[in-house]
Design a protein around this motif. Structure first.
Motif, PDB file in Angstrom:
ATOM      1  N   GLN A 155      20.120 -51.223 -10.208  1.00 50.12           N
ATOM      2  CA  GLN A 155      19.552 -52.570 -10.209  1.00 50.12           C
ATOM      3  C   GLN A 155      19.493 -53.109  -8.784  1.00 50.12           C
ATOM      4  O   GLN A 155      19.955 -52.451  -7.833  1.00 50.12           O
ATOM      5  CB  GLN A 155      20.397 -53.521 -11.087  1.00 50.12           C
ATOM      6  CG  GLN A 155      20.435 -53.183 -12.566  1.00 50.12           C
ATOM      7  CD  GLN A 155      19.110 -53.442 -13.260  1.00 50.12           C
ATOM      8  OE1 GLN A 155      18.234 -54.131 -12.736  1.00 50.12           O
ATOM      9  NE2 GLN A 155      18.957 -52.876 -14.463  1.00 50.12           N
TER      10      GLN A 155
ATOM     11  N   PRO B 131      13.864 -60.497 -16.268  1.00 51.17           N
ATOM     12  CA  PRO B 131      13.618 -61.001 -14.904  1.00 51.17           C
ATOM     13  C   PRO B 131      13.998 -62.462 -14.716  1.00 51.17           C
ATOM     14  O   PRO B 131      14.124 -62.925 -13.575  1.00 51.17           O
ATOM     15  CB  PRO B 131      12.110 -60.778 -14.702  1.00 51.17           C
ATOM     16  CG  PRO B 131      11.549 -60.703 -16.081  1.00 51.17           C
ATOM     17  CD  PRO B 131      12.611 -60.111 -16.940  1.00 51.17           C
TER      18      PRO B 131
ATOM     19  N   ASP C   6      20.586 -58.147 -10.767  1.00 53.29           N
ATOM     20  CA  ASP C   6      19.465 -58.349 -11.693  1.00 53.29           C
ATOM     21  C   ASP C   6      19.779 -57.727 -13.049  1.00 53.29           C
ATOM     22  O   ASP C   6      20.631 -56.831 -13.180  1.00 53.29           O
ATOM     23  CB  ASP C   6      18.193 -57.728 -11.128  1.00 53.29           C
ATOM     24  CG  ASP C   6      17.567 -58.585 -10.044  1.00 53.29           C
ATOM     25  OD1 ASP C   6      18.107 -59.680  -9.767  1.00 53.29           O
ATOM     26  OD2 ASP C   6      16.559 -58.145  -9.455  1.00 53.29           O
TER      27      ASP C   6
ATOM     28  N   LYS D 281      20.031 -63.488 -14.191  1.00 47.15           N
ATOM     29  CA  LYS D 281      20.843 -62.702 -13.275  1.00 47.15           C
ATOM     30  C   LYS D 281      22.287 -62.705 -13.761  1.00 47.15           C
ATOM     31  O   LYS D 281      22.743 -63.662 -14.389  1.00 47.15           O
ATOM     32  CB  LYS D 281      20.773 -63.245 -11.846  1.00 47.15           C
ATOM     33  CG  LYS D 281      19.432 -63.041 -11.168  1.00 47.15           C
ATOM     34  CD  LYS D 281      19.459 -63.547  -9.748  1.00 47.15           C
ATOM     35  CE  LYS D 281      18.123 -63.349  -9.058  1.00 47.15           C
ATOM     36  NZ  LYS D 281      17.816 -61.936  -8.859  1.00 47.15           N
TER      37      LYS D 281
ATOM     38  N   GLN E 140      20.112 -58.432   0.112  1.00 47.16           N
ATOM     39  CA  GLN E 140      19.745 -57.697  -1.101  1.00 47.16           C
ATOM     40  C   GLN E 140      19.956 -56.194  -0.912  1.00 47.16           C
ATOM     41  O   GLN E 140      19.638 -55.644   0.153  1.00 47.16           O
ATOM     42  CB  GLN E 140      18.287 -57.956  -1.472  1.00 47.16           C
ATOM     43  CG  GLN E 140      18.031 -59.398  -1.901  1.00 47.16           C
ATOM     44  CD  GLN E 140      16.578 -59.605  -2.299  1.00 47.16           C
ATOM     45  OE1 GLN E 140      15.686 -58.922  -1.809  1.00 47.16           O
ATOM     46  NE2 GLN E 140      16.347 -60.553  -3.191  1.00 47.16           N
TER      47      GLN E 140
END
Length: 327
Positions: free
Chosen positions: A104, A62, A58, A65, A120
């Motif tokens: 991040q 927002p 990230d 990427k 993630q």
């Protein structure tokens, strides 16, 4: 019918959410050191089977990427060369020198046909804790016991927490506290009470020990009291000795100088007394013409008296000698 449709919708949404968001874990990174981002064995098998994966991160935006690395059929492209290292053995990503901006959300995505499997990783970055120090804030001696207040602090480190304890099990109850401050009261009969302060955060831990040997300025009292005591007991006597020594040295050095000055003052006087020259002028009475002088006049100058010359041979000061009269 209606309930079964709702249940199917919920299951479908859960699958979409699972594929879109993926499983999440938190990795703790140490500022200035290397950090490993690993994936579970399940995703490693999927990567070997389908042969396509990508590492992403990230950004502050927002809607954007950052692609860090792409893997395809045994080959890969590292877009962050010099900042990251890819390990083909387990498909992990290593951040070589972790910085604060590396904090991040990272994603490892495996493509399997029309679907994607996402893993993630949330990276948290901490500065390690430096060696703590213990300061004595106050001490009180009363009723045969000593009450001391200590403060434990570390100059460096993120989200540092403090705790007190002891390596000696017999004094563990006295020293056990949470927080940077320790208020301890112990009887004077105890000759030694060792306590330890632990400063820690999620990535590091440091310990410092403190030993209470006696209730005095050396082991108790604030830093201001210890400094004042040191000034009064050490600095003032030293300054007094230095001043007295300086006075004696100055007086000792001044005595030869004064003697030399007196000798120099007396020496010119002795020399001046040896020779005295006196000049004086006395008006001379001229002889009358035609009258022979029976004897030398009785006028004698001071210069003649001083030099011992006859009066006639002494010239008058400031006047040239007269030529002889012509007859």
């Amino acid at each position: 019918m209606g309930c079964s449709v709702c249940l199917w919708l919920l299951i479908s949404l859960g699958r979409v959410w699972g594929m879109g968001r993926g499983a999440r874990e938190t990795v703790l990174g140490t500022l200035g050191k290397a950090t490993m981002l690993r994936i579970p064995p399940e995703l490693q098998e999927l990567t070997l089977r389908f042969g396509a994966a990508v590492w992403k991160r990230d950004t502050e935006d927002p809607q954007r990427k950052l692609v860090l690395l792409k893997y395809s059929d045994g080959n890969y492209t590292n877009y962050m060369q010099g900042r990251t290292r890819f390990h083909k053995l387990d498909f992990s990503l290593e951040i070589l020198n972790t910085k604060r901006q590396d904090r991040q959300l990272y994603e490892y995505i495996v493509s399997k046909g029309p679907e994607e499997k996402v893993w993630q990783i949330q990276l948290e970055v901490y500065e390690p804790v430096s060696d703590p120090s213990i300061q004595i804030l106050s001490w009180v001696l009363a009723n045969g016991s000593c009450t001391v207040t200590l403060n434990c602090t570390a100059e460096q480190g993120d989200k540092v927490s403090y705790s007190w304890g002891s390596w000696d099990t017999s004094t563990l109850g006295l020293c056990s506290r949470n927080g940077s401050l320790l208020h301890l009261s112990y009887p004077l009969q105890n000759t030694s009470i060792p306590c330890t302060c632990t400063a820690s955060n999620p990535v590091s831990s440091r310990v410092v020990a403190f030993n209470f040997s006696e209730c005095s300025y050396e082991q108790g009292g604030s830093a201001e009291l210890r400094t004042e005591h040191l000034v009064l007991m050490v600095a003032v006597p030293i300054a007094a000795v230095m001043v007295i020594t300086g006075v004696f040295v100055a007086a000792y050095l001044a005595m030869p100088i004064a003697s030399q000055e007196q000798e120099q003052e007396h020496l010119p006087l002795a020399e001046d007394n040896a020779v005295h020259t006196i000049y004086s002028q006395v008006q001379r009475v001229e002889k009358q013409k035609g009258v022979p002088a029976a004897e030398h006049p009785s006028c004698t100058t001071i210069y003649a008296a001083a030099t011992g010359l006859p009066p006639d041979t002494v010239p008058a000061p400031g006047r040239a000698p007269r030529p002889p009269h012509s007859r």
